[in-house]
Design an enzyme around this catalytic site. Structure first.
Site, PDB file in Angstrom:
ATOM      1  N   LYS A  39       0.839  -1.188   0.000  1.00 56.62           N
ATOM      2  CA  LYS A  39       0.000   0.000   0.000  1.00 56.62           C
ATOM      3  C   LYS A  39       0.881   1.248   0.000  1.00 56.62           C
ATOM      4  O   LYS A  39       1.868   1.329   0.724  1.00 56.62           O
ATOM      5  CB  LYS A  39      -0.910   0.019   1.238  1.00 56.62           C
ATOM      6  CG  LYS A  39      -1.892  -1.138   1.302  1.00 56.62           C
ATOM      7  CD  LYS A  39      -2.922  -1.054   0.214  1.00 56.62           C
ATOM      8  CE  LYS A  39      -3.945  -2.177   0.330  1.00 56.62           C
ATOM      9  NZ  LYS A  39      -4.927  -2.165  -0.748  1.00 56.62           N
ATOM     10  N   HIS A  84      -0.624   4.257   0.446  1.00 52.94           N
ATOM     11  CA  HIS A  84      -1.349   5.260   1.225  1.00 52.94           C
ATOM     12  C   HIS A  84      -1.534   4.762   2.659  1.00 52.94           C
ATOM     13  O   HIS A  84      -1.211   3.614   2.971  1.00 52.94           O
ATOM     14  CB  HIS A  84      -2.718   5.539   0.585  1.00 52.94           C
ATOM     15  CG  HIS A  84      -3.586   4.316   0.519  1.00 52.94           C
ATOM     16  ND1 HIS A  84      -3.498   3.400  -0.494  1.00 52.94           N
ATOM     17  CD2 HIS A  84      -4.549   3.867   1.354  1.00 52.94           C
ATOM     18  CE1 HIS A  84      -4.371   2.436  -0.291  1.00 52.94           C
ATOM     19  NE2 HIS A  84      -5.021   2.694   0.836  1.00 52.94           N
TER      20      HIS A  84
END
Length: 206
Positions: A97, A99
Site C-alpha cells: 500500500k 497510502h
C-alpha cells in the site's frame, strides 16, 4: 478420535471432497481440500476449536499467532479467540500500500524476541512459510507451523513440504489430520483404495 471427528466435520462442510481433481502441481488426485467452503459462523467457530485443541496439545509456547494472507487471516483470528491464553494476532497485506500507514503487517506487529506461530490451511510447497519468514525478519523466533491437513506428498525432493520445512528451517509442523487419517476414515471404500495408490506413487513415509 479428534482427527476423525475433524474429517467428518470437513466432509459435512464440503471442505474435503473425493473424486478426480487436477492439482496445481499437475497431479491427478482422488481427493481435494478446499477450506474456502467454511461459510457459516458456527462452522468457523468449530474450525477454530479444532485448531486450538491441536495447539494446546502441541505444548508449544508462543506470543503471536500469525496468519499469512489470505486464508491464514480468518484462521488466526478465530483460533486466537478460542485459545485459553493471551496471544497477539498478526497477518500481512498481500499487496503493498502506498497510502495510509503503509504497513506490511497488520494487527500485532511482532517485535524482537517474540515467539511466533504460523497458522495455515494446508502446505503444499512451503512457499508461504518462506515468504512469512522474509516478512517477519530475523529478530523474531518462529516456533511452529499449524495446518489442517498434511497431504504427505513429495515436493521437489523425496521429502514432503512439511518435512522440508522441518529440516530446512527447524520449525516443527503440526497437523490436525494427515492423508493416512483420511484413508483410515474412508475404511474399505473405493476412494480409500485410490488414495493408497496415490500415496504409493507420490507419498512419503510417515
Amino acid at each position: 478420535m479428534a482427527n476423525i471427528q475433524f474429517l467428518e466435520f470437513m466432509v459435512e462442510c464440503g471442505a474435503l471432497l473425493f473424486g478426480d481433481f487436477t492439482l496445481k502441481s499437475g497431479r491427478k488426485s482422488p481427493y481435494f481440500v478446499n477450506t474456502g467452503e467454511y461459510k457459516f459462523n458456527q462452522q468457523i467457530g468449530r474450525l477454530g476449536d479444532f485448531y486450538a485443541q491441536m495447539i494446546e496439545k502441541s505444548g508449544i509456547e508462543f506470543d503471536v499467532l500469525y496468519g499469512p494472507a489470505y486464508k491464514g487471516i480468518p484462521l488466526a483470528v478465530i483460533t486466537a479467540d478460542r485459545l485459553k491464553r493471551k496471544v497477539g494476532v498478526s497477518f500481512n497485506r498481500k499487496e503493498e500500500k502506498t497510502h495510509g500507514d503503509g504497513k506490511a503487517i497488520l494487527g500485532y506487529v511482532p517485535k524482537a524476541g517474540d515467539r511466533v506461530a504460523i497458522i495455515e490451511d494446508v502446505t503444499t510447497a512451503g512457499t508461504s512459510v518462506r515468504e512469512t519468514l522474509d516478512i517477519l525478519g530475523k529478530d523474531v523466533e518462529v516456533v511452529a507451523l499449524y495446518i489442517s491437513i498434511d497431504r504427505m506428498e513429495k515436493g521437489t525432493r523425496d521429502t514432503s513440504a512439511v518435512q522440508q520445512i522441518e529440516q530446512e528451517y527447524k520449525i516443527p509442523v503440526y497437523s490436525i489430520a494427515t492423508a493416512r487419517d483420511i484413508i483410515d476414515y474412508l475404511g474399505d471404500s473405493e476412494y480409500a483404495v485410490k488414495m493408497r495408490e496415490y500415496l504409493e506413487q507420490y507419498g512419503v513415509s510417515d
